[in-house]
Write an enzyme that holds these catalytic residues in place. Structure first.
Site, PDB file in Angstrom:
ATOM      1  N   ILE A   1       7.199  14.055   2.501  1.00 62.58           N
ATOM      2  CA  ILE A   1       7.919  15.214   1.964  1.00 62.58           C
ATOM      3  C   ILE A   1       7.991  16.325   2.711  1.00 62.58           C
TER       4      ILE A   1
ATOM      5  N   ILE B   1      -5.853  21.479   9.017  1.00 64.89           N
ATOM      6  CA  ILE B   1      -5.928  22.476   8.042  1.00 64.89           C
ATOM      7  C   ILE B   1      -7.444  22.809   7.785  1.00 64.89           C
TER       8      ILE B   1
ATOM      9  N   PHE C   1       1.628  21.324   2.144  1.00 62.97           N
ATOM     10  CA  PHE C   1       2.066  19.698   1.759  1.00 62.97           C
ATOM     11  C   PHE C   1       0.692  18.682   2.205  1.00 62.97           C
TER      12      PHE C   1
ATOM     13  N   THR D   1       0.862  17.333  -7.726  1.00 61.89           N
ATOM     14  CA  THR D   1       1.322  16.226  -8.358  1.00 61.89           C
ATOM     15  C   THR D   1       1.228  16.256  -9.951  1.00 61.89           C
ATOM     16  N   ASP D   2       2.215  15.576 -10.603  1.00 62.34           N
ATOM     17  CA  ASP D   2       1.916  15.347 -12.028  1.00 62.34           C
ATOM     18  C   ASP D   2       0.756  14.607 -12.246  1.00 62.34           C
ATOM     19  N   GLU D   3       0.323  13.809 -11.302  1.00 57.37           N
ATOM     20  CA  GLU D   3      -0.826  13.010 -11.662  1.00 57.37           C
ATOM     21  C   GLU D   3      -2.301  13.879 -12.074  1.00 57.37           C
TER      22      GLU D   3
ATOM     23  N   TYR E   1      -7.855  10.503  -5.821  1.00 58.85           N
ATOM     24  CA  TYR E   1      -6.776  11.436  -5.248  1.00 58.85           C
ATOM     25  C   TYR E   1      -6.451  12.421  -6.399  1.00 58.85           C
ATOM     26  N   SER E   2      -6.374  12.201  -7.661  1.00 58.50           N
ATOM     27  CA  SER E   2      -5.597  13.055  -8.602  1.00 58.50           C
ATOM     28  C   SER E   2      -6.703  14.310  -8.748  1.00 58.50           C
TER      29      SER E   2
ATOM     30  N   LYS F   1      -6.827  16.757  -5.997  1.00 61.83           N
ATOM     31  CA  LYS F   1      -5.399  17.535  -6.195  1.00 61.83           C
ATOM     32  C   LYS F   1      -5.635  18.572  -7.287  1.00 61.83           C
TER      33      LYS F   1
ATOM     34  N   ASN G   1       7.857  10.612  -5.840  1.00 62.18           N
ATOM     35  CA  ASN G   1       8.765  10.873  -4.643  1.00 62.18           C
ATOM     36  C   ASN G   1       9.201   9.361  -4.036  1.00 62.18           C
TER      37      ASN G   1
ATOM     38  N   LEU H   1       4.949   2.132  -3.456  1.00 62.09           N
ATOM     39  CA  LEU H   1       5.594   1.158  -4.043  1.00 62.09           C
ATOM     40  C   LEU H   1       7.015   0.836  -3.573  1.00 62.09           C
TER      41      LEU H   1
ATOM     42  N   ARG I   1      -5.166  -2.232 -10.333  1.00 63.64           N
ATOM     43  CA  ARG I   1      -5.535  -1.195  -9.765  1.00 63.64           C
ATOM     44  C   ARG I   1      -6.742  -0.625 -10.813  1.00 63.64           C
ATOM     45  N   PRO I   2      -7.939  -0.475 -10.238  1.00 59.22           N
ATOM     46  CA  PRO I   2      -8.976   0.236 -11.213  1.00 59.22           C
ATOM     47  C   PRO I   2      -8.361   1.423 -11.734  1.00 59.22           C
TER      48      PRO I   2
HETATM   49  P1  NAD Z   1       2.029  12.060   3.235  1.00 54.06           P
HETATM   50  O1  NAD Z   1       0.657  11.250   3.159  1.00 54.06           O
HETATM   51  O2  NAD Z   1       3.130  11.331   3.605  1.00 54.06           O
HETATM   52  O3  NAD Z   1       1.783  13.018   4.296  1.00 54.06           O
HETATM   53  C1  NAD Z   1       0.631  13.854   4.316  1.00 54.06           C
HETATM   54  C2  NAD Z   1       0.771  14.629   5.569  1.00 54.06           C
HETATM   55  O4  NAD Z   1      -0.318  15.681   5.941  1.00 54.06           O
HETATM   56  C3  NAD Z   1       0.741  13.594   6.984  1.00 54.06           C
HETATM   57  O5  NAD Z   1       1.645  14.179   8.015  1.00 54.06           O
HETATM   58  C4  NAD Z   1      -0.665  14.123   7.518  1.00 54.06           C
HETATM   59  O6  NAD Z   1      -0.757  13.690   8.779  1.00 54.06           O
HETATM   60  C5  NAD Z   1      -0.833  15.370   7.174  1.00 54.06           C
HETATM   61  N1  NAD Z   1      -2.336  15.781   7.015  1.00 54.06           N
HETATM   62  C6  NAD Z   1      -3.399  14.782   6.195  1.00 54.06           C
HETATM   63  N2  NAD Z   1      -4.409  15.394   6.528  1.00 54.06           N
HETATM   64  C7  NAD Z   1      -4.288  16.380   7.177  1.00 54.06           C
HETATM   65  C8  NAD Z   1      -5.222  17.430   7.777  1.00 54.06           C
HETATM   66  N3  NAD Z   1      -6.450  17.654   7.512  1.00 54.06           N
HETATM   67  N4  NAD Z   1      -4.768  18.600   8.292  1.00 54.06           N
HETATM   68  C9  NAD Z   1      -3.252  18.627   8.608  1.00 54.06           C
HETATM   69  N5  NAD Z   1      -2.345  17.452   8.452  1.00 54.06           N
HETATM   70  C10 NAD Z   1      -2.876  16.922   7.537  1.00 54.06           C
HETATM   71  O7  NAD Z   1       2.233  12.466   1.754  1.00 54.06           O
HETATM   72  P2  NAD Z   1       3.400  13.121   1.083  1.00 54.06           P
HETATM   73  O8  NAD Z   1       3.930  11.747   0.064  1.00 54.06           O
HETATM   74  O9  NAD Z   1       4.495  13.646   2.022  1.00 54.06           O
HETATM   75  O10 NAD Z   1       3.132  14.336  -0.005  1.00 54.06           O
HETATM   76  C11 NAD Z   1       3.076  15.605   0.468  1.00 54.06           C
HETATM   77  C12 NAD Z   1       2.274  16.461  -0.694  1.00 54.06           C
HETATM   78  O11 NAD Z   1       3.042  16.190  -1.758  1.00 54.06           O
HETATM   79  C13 NAD Z   1       0.886  15.967  -0.941  1.00 54.06           C
HETATM   80  O12 NAD Z   1       0.246  17.178  -1.236  1.00 54.06           O
HETATM   81  C14 NAD Z   1       1.037  15.177  -2.219  1.00 54.06           C
HETATM   82  O13 NAD Z   1      -0.149  15.307  -3.130  1.00 54.06           O
HETATM   83  C15 NAD Z   1       2.065  15.700  -3.144  1.00 54.06           C
HETATM   84  N6  NAD Z   1       2.873  15.006  -3.764  1.00 54.06           N
HETATM   85  C16 NAD Z   1       3.351  13.595  -3.282  1.00 54.06           C
HETATM   86  C17 NAD Z   1       4.195  12.932  -4.219  1.00 54.06           C
HETATM   87  C18 NAD Z   1       4.628  11.677  -3.611  1.00 54.06           C
HETATM   88  O14 NAD Z   1       5.370  10.963  -4.455  1.00 54.06           O
HETATM   89  N7  NAD Z   1       4.537  11.199  -2.322  1.00 54.06           N
HETATM   90  C19 NAD Z   1       4.620  13.496  -5.460  1.00 54.06           C
HETATM   91  C20 NAD Z   1       4.011  14.608  -5.901  1.00 54.06           C
HETATM   92  C21 NAD Z   1       3.154  15.389  -4.987  1.00 54.06           C
HETATM   93  P1  TYD Z   2       2.393   4.309  -5.826  1.00 55.20           P
HETATM   94  O1  TYD Z   2       3.510   4.404  -4.994  1.00 55.20           O
HETATM   95  O2  TYD Z   2       1.126   4.127  -5.207  1.00 55.20           O
HETATM   96  O3  TYD Z   2       2.228   5.679  -6.671  1.00 55.20           O
HETATM   97  P2  TYD Z   2       1.261   6.259  -7.666  1.00 55.20           P
HETATM   98  O4  TYD Z   2       0.081   5.507  -7.778  1.00 55.20           O
HETATM   99  O5  TYD Z   2       0.937   7.633  -7.050  1.00 55.20           O
HETATM  100  O6  TYD Z   2       2.040   6.425  -8.875  1.00 55.20           O
HETATM  101  O7  TYD Z   2       2.503   3.221  -7.047  1.00 55.20           O
HETATM  102  C1  TYD Z   2       3.505   3.480  -8.088  1.00 55.20           C
HETATM  103  C2  TYD Z   2       3.250   2.632  -9.067  1.00 55.20           C
HETATM  104  O8  TYD Z   2       3.430   1.123  -8.634  1.00 55.20           O
HETATM  105  C3  TYD Z   2       1.791   2.333  -9.744  1.00 55.20           C
HETATM  106  O9  TYD Z   2       2.038   2.317 -11.013  1.00 55.20           O
HETATM  107  C4  TYD Z   2       1.165   1.407  -8.844  1.00 55.20           C
HETATM  108  C5  TYD Z   2       2.360   0.232  -8.797  1.00 55.20           C
HETATM  109  N1  TYD Z   2       2.175  -0.297  -7.422  1.00 55.20           N
HETATM  110  C6  TYD Z   2       2.444  -1.723  -7.479  1.00 55.20           C
HETATM  111  O10 TYD Z   2       2.340  -2.517  -8.589  1.00 55.20           O
HETATM  112  N2  TYD Z   2       2.132  -2.678  -6.280  1.00 55.20           N
HETATM  113  C7  TYD Z   2       1.937  -1.924  -5.126  1.00 55.20           C
HETATM  114  O11 TYD Z   2       1.783  -2.643  -4.112  1.00 55.20           O
HETATM  115  C8  TYD Z   2       1.711  -0.616  -4.971  1.00 55.20           C
HETATM  116  C9  TYD Z   2       1.549   0.151  -3.714  1.00 55.20           C
HETATM  117  C10 TYD Z   2       2.212   0.213  -6.195  1.00 55.20           C
END
Ligand code: NAD
Ligand code: TYD
Length: 354
Positions: A21, A70, A91, A135-137, A160-161, A164, A190, A200, A291-292
């Site tokens: 993101i 960071i 981020f 995150t909404d989680e 994780y959640s 956050k 996202n 996923l 998943r647990p």
């Molecule tokens: P991502 O895992 O793709 O990227 C995380 C980035 O952070 C990576 O580039 C990594 O190298 C960097 N990073 C990790 N540890 C670090 C540290 N100690 N110092 C500096 N950089 C570091 O994550 P994403 O999916 O792009 O998510 C970005 C943000 O958005 C996160 O805070 C996540 O919680 C939030 N978010 C993600 C989603 C989603 O669906 N992916 C949804 C809602 C919120």
């Molecule tokens: P994920 O992309 O890991 O996002 P989040 O757990 O943060 O919502 O998973 C999205 C959904 O898909 C979640 O309900 C778990 C499920 N999932 C599978 O069923 N199989 C998979 O291999 C993965 C990675 C996720």
């Protein structure tokens, strides 16, 4: 500040800008948003960081990449000072639930301690604005009806959640105690180009292309709300400039689907694009152990963002998934480098760790 007042950042420190993101945010800023100021991307380049996500911008005079952590308060303080940073957009995080179940320590370190170090740097610069991406989680799991609102009580269920949620609380506490200017956003799942194939949607696309099993956790009926990543970064830019200080905004995609529904859409798209028979692809669906602590359903009420700031998602899930599948199919080099780990070898050559 009222909703009508615009902030005009001139020097942004983006953390985690090499991730999925964060890199979309930087591409958006320096592309469609035509941002004229400076962007410093501070990223540790963990397994999730990939500078190939930003290759087109490497030579842009507005952009500078710094490989660093960071959690390194001295480095963060120095960057804020040297680059005259007026806005931090945070981020950087460990972001994958499954990894947090296997190895939670990194989530505590990066998501909680890392956010603390950034806030410590922020509170030394009185006018600095801090936008926290969450995150909404953090709200936990929903039953069959209802949606998370900004005032829904926090009830995180995974390491994780929970990490956050802790970081969100620190941001609020620093705003309340030290008066730093903050905004927060809590977004749904996202998807889109450049997403690391542990989540996923990219995992399923890649497995479909390679004829590998599609691992579906549990009964496949868990529900997520899906938002196209470009819509998310546009929402963040909107909140950053016009959101009320101290406020949090939910961001959603109006894209609630069960995991099986998402997988069927992906099957249909991959079948259409590759000519492979859909029935053959569908047979790759493989139910695996759940998943647990798997959250059942997430849904987002983002009426606050809509009514206060006029933001709406531009992509519906059908269009967003079609674009995403086409991107993965037309990016064999990016995929190959991720699959083989070559993107990391390239990073180590060009950016030695500090
Ligand atoms: P991502 O895992 O793709 O990227 C995380 C980035 O952070 C990576 O580039 C990594 O190298 C960097 N990073 C990790 N540890 C670090 C540290 N100690 N110092 C500096 N950089 C570091 O994550 P994403 O999916 O792009 O998510 C970005 C943000 O958005 C996160 O805070 C996540 O919680 C939030 N978010 C993600 C989603 C989603 O669906 N992916 C949804 C809602 C919120
Ligand atoms: P994920 O992309 O890991 O996002 P989040 O757990 O943060 O919502 O998973 C999205 C959904 O898909 C979640 O309900 C778990 C499920 N999932 C599978 O069923 N199989 C998979 O291999 C993965 C990675 C996720």
């Amino acid at each position: 500040m009222s909703a009508g007042d615009a902030r005009s950042p001139r020097s942004l420190l983006v953390t985690g800008g090499a991730g999925f993101i964060g890199s979309a945010f930087i591409r958006y800023l320096l592309g469609p948003a035509a941002f004229a100021g400076r962007v410093t991307n501070l990223d540790l380049l963990t397994y999730a960081g990939n500078l190939e996500n930003l290759a087109a911008l490497a030579a842009d005079a507005r952009y500078r990449f710094v490989r660093g952590d960071i959690r390194d308060g001295e480095l963060v303080g120095r960057l804020v000072e040297e680059r005259e940073v007026d806005t931090i957009v945070h981020f950087a995080a460990e972001s994958h639930v499954d990894r947090s179940i296997v190895a939670p320590g990194a989530f505590i370190d990066t998501n909680i301690v890392g956010t603390f170090q950034l806030l410590e740097a922020a509170r030394r610069v009185p006018a600095l604005h801090f936008h926290h991406v969450s995150t909404d989680e953090v709200f936990g799991s929903l039953g069959p009806t209802g949606a998370f609102r900004e005032d829904t009580p926090y009830s995180p269920n995974s390491p994780y959640s929970a990490s956050k949620a802790a970081s969100d609380h620190l941001v609020r506490a620093y705003a309340h105690t030290y008066g730093i200017n903050v905004t927060l956003s809590n977004c749904s799942n996202n998807y889109g180009p450049y997403q690391f194939p542990e989540k996923l949607i990219p995992l399923m696309i890649m497995n479909l292309c390679e004829g590998k099993p599609l691992p579906v956790y549990g009964d496949g009926l868990n529900v997520r709300d899906w938002l196209y990543v470009d819509d998310h970064v546009e929402a963040i830019w909107t909140i950053l400039r016009r959101g009320r200080a101290g406020e949090t905004y939910n961001i959603g995609g109006e894209g609630e689907r069960t995991n099986l529904e998402v997988i069927r859409l992906l099957v249909a798209n991959v079948a259409r694009e590759t000519g492979k028979p859909a029935a053959e692809l569908e047979r790759l669906v493989t139910f695996v152990k759940d998943r647990p602590g798997h959250d059942r359903r997430y849904a987002i009420d983002f009426s606050k963002l809509k009514s206060e700031l006029g933001w709406l998602p531009r992509h519906d899930l059908e269009r967003g998934l079609a674009d995403t599948v086409r991107w993965y199919l037309s990016s064999p080099e990016w995929i190959e480098h991720v699959r083989t780990g070559a993107y990391r070898a390239w990073l180590e050559t060009n950016y030695a760790a500090r």
